[in-house]
Design a protein around this motif. Structure first.
Motif, mmCIF file in Angstrom:
data_model
loop_
_atom_site.group_PDB
_atom_site.id
_atom_site.type_symbol
_atom_site.label_atom_id
_atom_site.label_comp_id
_atom_site.label_asym_id
_atom_site.label_seq_id
_atom_site.Cartn_x
_atom_site.Cartn_y
_atom_site.Cartn_z
ATOM 1 N N THR A 5 11.003 18.119 -10.187
ATOM 2 C CA THR A 5 11.663 19.031 -9.255
ATOM 3 C C THR A 5 13.040 18.472 -8.931
ATOM 4 O O THR A 5 13.451 17.447 -9.474
ATOM 5 N N GLU A 6 13.754 19.129 -8.021
ATOM 6 C CA GLU A 6 15.112 18.684 -7.707
ATOM 7 C C GLU A 6 15.121 17.256 -7.189
ATOM 8 O O GLU A 6 16.024 16.485 -7.466
ATOM 9 N N HIS A 7 14.112 16.895 -6.439
ATOM 10 C CA HIS A 7 14.005 15.537 -5.937
ATOM 11 C C HIS A 7 12.544 15.258 -5.617
ATOM 12 O O HIS A 7 11.876 16.095 -5.020
ATOM 13 N N PRO A 8 12.020 14.104 -6.021
ATOM 14 C CA PRO A 8 10.646 13.784 -5.664
ATOM 15 C C PRO A 8 10.463 13.756 -4.155
ATOM 16 O O PRO A 8 11.405 13.484 -3.403
ATOM 17 N N ALA A 9 9.262 14.043 -3.718
ATOM 18 C CA ALA A 9 8.977 14.010 -2.285
ATOM 19 C C ALA A 9 9.273 12.620 -1.735
ATOM 20 O O ALA A 9 8.806 11.619 -2.275
ATOM 21 N N PRO A 10 10.076 12.526 -0.666
ATOM 22 C CA PRO A 10 10.432 11.206 -0.131
ATOM 23 C C PRO A 10 9.224 10.521 0.503
ATOM 24 O O PRO A 10 8.317 11.173 1.012
ATOM 25 N N THR A 11 9.210 9.202 0.459
ATOM 26 C CA THR A 11 8.171 8.439 1.133
ATOM 27 C C THR A 11 8.670 8.037 2.515
ATOM 28 O O THR A 11 9.872 7.847 2.728
ATOM 29 N N SER A 12 7.740 7.925 3.457
ATOM 30 C CA SER A 12 8.147 7.599 4.825
ATOM 31 C C SER A 12 8.701 6.175 4.903
ATOM 32 O O SER A 12 9.617 5.906 5.666
ATOM 33 N N THR A 13 8.141 5.267 4.104
ATOM 34 C CA THR A 13 8.604 3.880 4.092
ATOM 35 C C THR A 13 8.898 3.463 2.655
ATOM 36 O O THR A 13 7.972 3.300 1.858
ATOM 37 N N PRO A 14 10.164 3.310 2.301
ATOM 38 C CA PRO A 14 10.490 2.904 0.929
ATOM 39 C C PRO A 14 9.823 1.578 0.586
ATOM 40 O O PRO A 14 9.800 0.651 1.391
ATOM 41 N N ARG A 15 9.281 1.486 -0.628
ATOM 42 C CA ARG A 15 8.583 0.285 -1.050
ATOM 43 C C ARG A 15 9.316 -0.373 -2.212
ATOM 44 O O ARG A 15 10.022 0.287 -2.958
ATOM 45 N N SER A 16 9.092 -1.653 -2.377
ATOM 46 C CA SER A 16 9.564 -2.336 -3.572
ATOM 47 C C SER A 16 8.712 -1.878 -4.746
ATOM 48 O O SER A 16 7.609 -1.348 -4.561
ATOM 49 N N PHE A 17 9.196 -2.112 -5.963
ATOM 50 C CA PHE A 17 8.428 -1.700 -7.139
ATOM 51 C C PHE A 17 7.063 -2.389 -7.200
ATOM 52 O O PHE A 17 6.049 -1.711 -7.421
ATOM 53 N N PRO A 18 6.972 -3.715 -6.998
ATOM 54 C CA PRO A 18 5.647 -4.351 -7.054
ATOM 55 C C PRO A 18 4.692 -3.810 -5.999
ATOM 56 O O PRO A 18 3.507 -3.601 -6.273
ATOM 57 N N ASP A 19 5.207 -3.567 -4.793
ATOM 58 C CA ASP A 19 4.362 -3.034 -3.725
ATOM 59 C C ASP A 19 3.892 -1.627 -4.065
ATOM 60 O O ASP A 19 2.724 -1.271 -3.877
ATOM 61 N N TRP A 20 4.810 -0.813 -4.588
ATOM 62 C CA TRP A 20 4.443 0.548 -4.995
ATOM 63 C C TRP A 20 3.362 0.519 -6.071
ATOM 64 O O TRP A 20 2.381 1.274 -6.008
ATOM 65 N N ALA A 21 3.511 -0.350 -7.069
ATOM 66 C CA ALA A 21 2.545 -0.426 -8.168
ATOM 67 C C ALA A 21 1.171 -0.843 -7.665
ATOM 68 O O ALA A 21 0.141 -0.280 -8.079
ATOM 69 N N ARG A 22 1.127 -1.821 -6.758
ATOM 70 C CA ARG A 22 -0.158 -2.273 -6.207
ATOM 71 C C ARG A 22 -0.861 -1.148 -5.461
ATOM 72 O O ARG A 22 -2.061 -0.905 -5.644
ATOM 73 N N HIS A 23 -0.120 -0.446 -4.608
ATOM 74 C CA HIS A 23 -0.708 0.638 -3.824
ATOM 75 C C HIS A 23 -1.142 1.794 -4.719
ATOM 76 O O HIS A 23 -2.190 2.409 -4.492
ATOM 77 N N LEU A 24 -0.330 2.107 -5.746
ATOM 78 C CA LEU A 24 -0.687 3.193 -6.653
ATOM 79 C C LEU A 24 -1.990 2.869 -7.377
ATOM 80 O O LEU A 24 -2.905 3.714 -7.452
ATOM 81 N N LEU A 25 -2.100 1.656 -7.910
ATOM 82 C CA LEU A 25 -3.287 1.276 -8.660
ATOM 83 C C LEU A 25 -4.523 1.313 -7.762
ATOM 84 O O LEU A 25 -5.586 1.827 -8.166
ATOM 85 N N ARG A 26 -4.391 0.804 -6.550
ATOM 86 C CA ARG A 26 -5.523 0.820 -5.615
ATOM 87 C C ARG A 26 -5.945 2.245 -5.299
ATOM 88 O O ARG A 26 -7.134 2.588 -5.284
ATOM 89 N N ARG A 27 -4.959 3.111 -5.080
ATOM 90 C CA ARG A 27 -5.264 4.504 -4.728
ATOM 91 C C ARG A 27 -5.927 5.237 -5.886
ATOM 92 O O ARG A 27 -6.877 6.000 -5.700
ATOM 93 N N LEU A 28 -5.419 5.007 -7.108
ATOM 94 C CA LEU A 28 -5.990 5.683 -8.270
ATOM 95 C C LEU A 28 -7.449 5.299 -8.496
ATOM 96 O O LEU A 28 -8.280 6.125 -8.897
ATOM 97 N N HIS A 29 -7.771 4.036 -8.215
ATOM 98 C CA HIS A 29 -9.135 3.571 -8.456
ATOM 99 C C HIS A 29 -10.107 3.992 -7.353
ATOM 100 O O HIS A 29 -11.327 3.903 -7.550
ATOM 101 N N HIS A 30 -9.590 4.444 -6.213
ATOM 102 C CA HIS A 30 -10.469 4.810 -5.104
ATOM 103 C C HIS A 30 -10.519 6.304 -4.824
ATOM 104 O O HIS A 30 -11.397 6.768 -4.092
ATOM 105 N N GLU A 31 -9.623 7.066 -5.386
ATOM 106 C CA GLU A 31 -9.610 8.500 -5.138
ATOM 107 C C GLU A 31 -10.521 9.228 -6.111
ATOM 108 O O GLU A 31 -10.967 8.670 -7.121
ATOM 109 N N THR A 32 -10.789 10.502 -5.819
ATOM 110 C CA THR A 32 -11.507 11.346 -6.759
ATOM 111 C C THR A 32 -10.645 11.518 -8.002
ATOM 112 O O THR A 32 -9.467 11.862 -7.900
ATOM 113 N N PRO A 33 -11.197 11.248 -9.196
ATOM 114 C CA PRO A 33 -10.365 11.302 -10.411
ATOM 115 C C PRO A 33 -9.675 12.639 -10.587
ATOM 116 O O PRO A 33 -10.300 13.695 -10.488
#
Length: 357
Positions: free
Chosen positions: A117-145
């Motif tokens: 889209t024109e711009h990805p949805a903004p995050t409330s708290t900008p994260r570093s790349f390593p922090d973003w990757a850790r949170h993404l991986l954790r979320r993917l493994h715990h959410e409904t596939p």
């Protein structure tokens, strides 16, 4: 702001009448001002003309496109490649093809070329790349596939920060997943033989890997490329997006195919330049840089104003929007000589000494 009526190489003759040592831009391998590359381009222009104003899907097919795409796939260790007229178009073509492939997850700083889209949805708290990757991986493994498309740059070329993609080996295999990486600032410079990020990425067999890149930076070509599995690339070829878009000017692909020795020489020279500058400025606590990468970031924006009256022009401007913070970097290229590098390093040492006497 300076103006000029020619493309800079290692130096720039500006409209103020002064010649500057040019340490800016993204032409890392200097191909746009390489005389031998220009000779190959002239051969291509004589053979193919100045433009090919037709669809790649027309009744006439030029073999140079297949030759260049096979070479790009080979160089990057990817199954297949498709060239288009710009890196931005490559990104947009890929994300549009993946629009229904799942929920999009954007890494911090993802280039606009890869925005669906024109711009990805903004995050409330900008994260570093390593922090973003850790949170993404954790979320993917715990959410409904659910199907997911993960989009990221290969590195941060603005602040010279590397991105560790080791986490991609742990992506879940219980859903359709695609990892799309924009390697515009890595292709031609990082990786074995300038292969870019692709050889270093490991994903489960169920995860589709797509790489998009500009060819206009290290490659010195006005074009872009999409790299991925052959079925995905063939799908792109059948799309209206591809059929209706202008192709890369074939003369440039002719030059690219025949210039591999020149690219290798330029990478070797660039590596020497980077090593020399890194060693000369190592004790200053002034720059952040990646090993063997030609961008040296500094938070000291004053460096640009110090260097310009001394005849050195570096990259320093707000990015990506005029209201964003200034990004200041010394950018080396393969065109620079050892004397050039020594000059900029010495001035950087002088600047650092004035800041911390």
């Amino acid at each position: 702001m300076l103006y000029a009526d020619h493309l800079p190489g290692r130096t720039l003759l500006a409209d103020d009448g002064r010649e500057y040592l040019y340490c800016s831009g993204t032409g890392y391998l200097g191909m746009a001002r390489n005389a031998d590359f220009a000779a190959l381009l002239a051969q291509g222009l004589a053979r193919y003309g100045s433009n090919y104003g037709s669809s790649r899907n027309s009744s006439l097919r030029l073999r140079i496109y297949d030759e260049a795409e096979q070479l790009l796939a080979h160089l990057t260790h990817m199954p297949a490649a498709l060239t288009v007229s710009s890196g931005y178009l490559a990104g947009q073509m890929a994300v549009k093809a993946l629009a229904r492939a799942g929920r999009f997850e954007y890494a911090p700083g993802t280039h606009p070329a890869a925005w669906l889209t024109e711009h990805p949805a903004p995050t409330s708290t900008p994260r570093s790349f390593p922090d973003w990757a850790r949170h993404l991986l954790r979320r993917l493994h715990h959410e409904t596939p659910a199907p997911v498309v993960i989009v990221a740059n290969s590195l941060d070329p603005l602040r010279a920060e590397p991105y560790d993609f080791g986490w991609t080996r742990e992506l879940p295999t219980d859903r359709p997943a695609t990892l799309l990486i924009d390697d515009s600032h890595g292709f031609g410079v990082i990786g074995p033989g300038g292969a870019g990020i692709a050889p270093g990425i490991e994903v489960p067999a169920s995860v589709q890997l797509v790489i998009v890149s500009s060819l206009g930076k290290a490659g010195g070509l006005p074009g872009g490329v999409v790299l991925g599995a052959r079925p995905f690339v063939e799908e792109l070829k059948r799309s209206a997006f591809f059929a209706a878009s202008s192709p890369v000017v074939p003369a440039y692909l002719h030059a690219f195919v025949h210039a591999q020795a020149l690219y290798e020489q330029a990478r070797a020279q660039l590596s020497r330049n980077v090593a020399q500058f890194a060693a000369a400025t190592a004790g200053l606590d002034l720059f952040r840089h990646l090993p063997d990468y030609p961008v040296f970031y500094t938070p000291a924006n004053e460096l640009a104003d110090f260097l310009q009256p001394r005849g050195v022009l570096i990259s320093s401007f707000p990015y990506p929007a005029p209201t964003d913070p200034c990004i200041t970097r010394v950018v080396l290229s393969a065109l620079h000589t050892a004397e050039d590098v020594a000059r900029v390093a010495a001035l950087s040492v002088e600047f650092a000494g004035q800041q911390h006497p």
